[in-house]
Write a protein that holds these residues in place. Structure first.
Motif, mmCIF file in Angstrom:
data_model
loop_
_atom_site.group_PDB
_atom_site.id
_atom_site.type_symbol
_atom_site.label_atom_id
_atom_site.label_comp_id
_atom_site.label_asym_id
_atom_site.label_seq_id
_atom_site.Cartn_x
_atom_site.Cartn_y
_atom_site.Cartn_z
ATOM 1 N N GLN A 1 0.828 -1.179 0.000
ATOM 2 C CA GLN A 1 0.000 0.000 0.000
ATOM 3 C C GLN A 1 0.872 1.241 0.000
ATOM 4 O O GLN A 1 2.050 1.180 0.347
ATOM 5 C CB GLN A 1 -0.949 0.002 1.191
ATOM 6 C CG GLN A 1 -0.298 0.150 2.545
ATOM 7 C CD GLN A 1 -1.319 0.125 3.675
ATOM 8 O OE1 GLN A 1 -2.351 -0.539 3.581
ATOM 9 N NE2 GLN A 1 -1.039 0.842 4.732
ATOM 10 N N LEU A 2 0.255 2.372 -0.343
ATOM 11 C CA LEU A 2 1.000 3.620 -0.444
ATOM 12 C C LEU A 2 1.618 3.989 0.898
ATOM 13 O O LEU A 2 0.957 3.938 1.938
ATOM 14 C CB LEU A 2 0.062 4.730 -0.901
ATOM 15 C CG LEU A 2 0.638 6.140 -0.986
ATOM 16 C CD1 LEU A 2 1.747 6.211 -2.033
ATOM 17 C CD2 LEU A 2 -0.460 7.148 -1.293
ATOM 18 N N GLN A 3 2.882 4.372 0.857
ATOM 19 C CA GLN A 3 3.573 4.846 2.043
ATOM 20 C C GLN A 3 4.037 6.274 1.805
ATOM 21 O O GLN A 3 4.570 6.579 0.733
ATOM 22 C CB GLN A 3 4.749 3.941 2.382
ATOM 23 C CG GLN A 3 4.347 2.546 2.814
ATOM 24 C CD GLN A 3 5.528 1.671 3.181
ATOM 25 O OE1 GLN A 3 6.586 1.770 2.568
ATOM 26 N NE2 GLN A 3 5.354 0.845 4.189
ATOM 27 N N LEU A 4 3.845 7.133 2.813
ATOM 28 C CA LEU A 4 4.211 8.541 2.722
ATOM 29 C C LEU A 4 5.287 8.856 3.749
ATOM 30 O O LEU A 4 5.224 8.357 4.887
ATOM 31 C CB LEU A 4 2.993 9.428 2.969
ATOM 32 C CG LEU A 4 1.800 9.197 2.040
ATOM 33 C CD1 LEU A 4 0.600 10.025 2.519
ATOM 34 C CD2 LEU A 4 2.149 9.554 0.614
ATOM 35 N N VAL A 5 6.220 9.700 3.366
ATOM 36 C CA VAL A 5 7.297 10.085 4.263
ATOM 37 C C VAL A 5 7.391 11.607 4.283
ATOM 38 O O VAL A 5 7.638 12.236 3.241
ATOM 39 C CB VAL A 5 8.640 9.490 3.813
ATOM 40 C CG1 VAL A 5 9.748 9.915 4.772
ATOM 41 C CG2 VAL A 5 8.538 7.970 3.736
ATOM 42 N N GLU A 6 7.168 12.193 5.471
ATOM 43 C CA GLU A 6 7.313 13.640 5.624
ATOM 44 C C GLU A 6 8.736 13.976 6.043
ATOM 45 O O GLU A 6 9.400 13.192 6.732
ATOM 46 C CB GLU A 6 6.358 14.207 6.682
ATOM 47 C CG GLU A 6 4.886 13.974 6.427
ATOM 48 C CD GLU A 6 4.339 12.847 7.264
ATOM 49 O OE1 GLU A 6 3.146 12.845 7.562
ATOM 50 O OE2 GLU A 6 5.135 11.956 7.634
ATOM 51 N N THR A 104 -12.544 15.756 -4.538
ATOM 52 C CA THR A 104 -11.742 16.840 -5.120
ATOM 53 C C THR A 104 -10.756 17.385 -4.109
ATOM 54 O O THR A 104 -9.549 17.401 -4.331
ATOM 55 C CB THR A 104 -12.655 17.960 -5.639
ATOM 56 O OG1 THR A 104 -13.587 17.400 -6.560
ATOM 57 C CG2 THR A 104 -11.832 19.028 -6.332
ATOM 58 N N ILE A 105 -11.246 17.920 -3.029
ATOM 59 C CA ILE A 105 -10.420 18.365 -1.931
ATOM 60 C C ILE A 105 -11.207 18.115 -0.648
ATOM 61 O O ILE A 105 -12.425 18.076 -0.650
ATOM 62 C CB ILE A 105 -10.017 19.857 -2.032
ATOM 63 C CG1 ILE A 105 -11.249 20.749 -2.152
ATOM 64 C CG2 ILE A 105 -9.058 20.092 -3.189
ATOM 65 C CD1 ILE A 105 -10.931 22.234 -2.095
ATOM 66 N N ALA A 106 -10.507 17.962 0.451
ATOM 67 C CA ALA A 106 -11.159 17.715 1.737
ATOM 68 C C ALA A 106 -10.181 17.980 2.856
ATOM 69 O O ALA A 106 -8.970 17.760 2.691
ATOM 70 C CB ALA A 106 -11.673 16.280 1.818
ATOM 71 N N THR A 107 -10.686 18.457 3.985
ATOM 72 C CA THR A 107 -9.826 18.657 5.147
ATOM 73 C C THR A 107 -10.245 17.766 6.310
ATOM 74 O O THR A 107 -9.715 17.889 7.406
ATOM 75 C CB THR A 107 -9.853 20.125 5.604
ATOM 76 O OG1 THR A 107 -11.199 20.507 5.864
ATOM 77 C CG2 THR A 107 -9.248 21.031 4.553
ATOM 78 N N MET A 108 -11.189 16.856 6.057
ATOM 79 C CA MET A 108 -11.564 15.908 7.102
ATOM 80 C C MET A 108 -10.596 14.736 7.085
ATOM 81 O O MET A 108 -10.376 14.120 6.051
ATOM 82 C CB MET A 108 -12.988 15.411 6.867
ATOM 83 C CG MET A 108 -14.046 16.468 6.984
ATOM 84 S SD MET A 108 -15.689 15.793 6.700
ATOM 85 C CE MET A 108 -15.515 15.200 5.011
ATOM 86 N N ALA A 109 -10.031 14.428 8.224
ATOM 87 C CA ALA A 109 -9.063 13.341 8.302
ATOM 88 C C ALA A 109 -9.663 12.021 7.820
ATOM 89 O O ALA A 109 -8.965 11.197 7.223
ATOM 90 C CB ALA A 109 -8.541 13.202 9.721
ATOM 91 N N SER A 110 -10.940 11.835 8.055
ATOM 92 C CA SER A 110 -11.581 10.567 7.704
ATOM 93 C C SER A 110 -11.644 10.340 6.196
ATOM 94 O O SER A 110 -11.880 9.213 5.756
ATOM 95 C CB SER A 110 -12.996 10.530 8.281
ATOM 96 O OG SER A 110 -13.773 11.605 7.785
ATOM 97 N N ALA A 111 -11.432 11.378 5.411
ATOM 98 C CA ALA A 111 -11.471 11.230 3.954
ATOM 99 C C ALA A 111 -10.205 10.587 3.404
ATOM 100 O O ALA A 111 -10.194 10.121 2.270
ATOM 101 C CB ALA A 111 -11.678 12.590 3.299
ATOM 102 N N TYR A 112 -9.146 10.572 4.192
ATOM 103 C CA TYR A 112 -7.847 10.126 3.710
ATOM 104 C C TYR A 112 -7.511 8.717 4.179
ATOM 105 O O TYR A 112 -7.816 8.329 5.307
ATOM 106 C CB TYR A 112 -6.758 11.102 4.171
ATOM 107 C CG TYR A 112 -6.900 12.458 3.524
ATOM 108 C CD1 TYR A 112 -7.757 13.420 4.066
ATOM 109 C CD2 TYR A 112 -6.207 12.781 2.362
ATOM 110 C CE1 TYR A 112 -7.920 14.662 3.464
ATOM 111 C CE2 TYR A 112 -6.347 14.021 1.762
ATOM 112 C CZ TYR A 112 -7.207 14.947 2.306
ATOM 113 O OH TYR A 112 -7.354 16.176 1.701
ATOM 114 N N ASP A 113 -6.883 7.975 3.273
ATOM 115 C CA ASP A 113 -6.613 6.564 3.538
ATOM 116 C C ASP A 113 -5.194 6.280 4.008
ATOM 117 O O ASP A 113 -4.964 5.283 4.704
ATOM 118 C CB ASP A 113 -6.869 5.748 2.254
ATOM 119 C CG ASP A 113 -8.292 5.872 1.775
ATOM 120 O OD1 ASP A 113 -8.497 6.162 0.581
ATOM 121 O OD2 ASP A 113 -9.216 5.687 2.593
#
Length: 125
Positions: A1-6, A104-113
């Motif tokens: 799955q996608l992994q993100l690194v800040e 399109t865009i969202a700032t709710m944490a629940s929208a992101y996987d």
């Protein structure tokens, strides 16, 4: 799955600047994802502060950072940036990036996987 690194967090004086990066781990791309930046200060809830759609011209900023922060994406590098200028002590928090799809865009944490591990930003003199 996608992994993100800040990356890119640190200690900066008020009025200073930092650029945060959110990179996809090797083998993944971000060009089909909406990317959001969130932050969480001690004792506070996680707050969505900015996001960028699949199209570069779809961006959103919460009022507290509008005019100071700029979100951008470089799909060739599978990286999204958050340029933060004129930083204030109240910007101190752990900053997270997140990826989602189907909107399109969202700032709710629940929208992101998918979420990164976070990077600390401290604004202090």
């Amino acid at each position: 799955q996608l992994q993100l690194v800040e990356s890119g967090g640190g200690l900066v004086q008020p009025g200073g600047s930092l650029r945060l990066s959110c990179a996809a781990a090797s083998g993944f791309t971000l060009d089909s994802y909406v990317i959001g930046w969130f932050r969480q200060a001690p004792g506070k809830e996680r707050e969505g502060i900015s996001c960028i759609g699949i199209s570069d011209d779809e961006t959103y900023y919460v009022r507290s950072v509008e005019g100071r922060f700029t979100i951008s994406r470089d799909n060739a590098k599978s990286t999204v940036y958050l340029q933060m200028n004129n930083l204030k002590p109240e910007d101190t928090a752990v900053y997270y990036c997140a990826a989602g799809s189907g909107f399109t865009i969202a700032t709710m944490a629940s929208a992101y996987d998918y979420w990164g591990q976070g990077t600390q930003v401290t604004v202090s003199s």
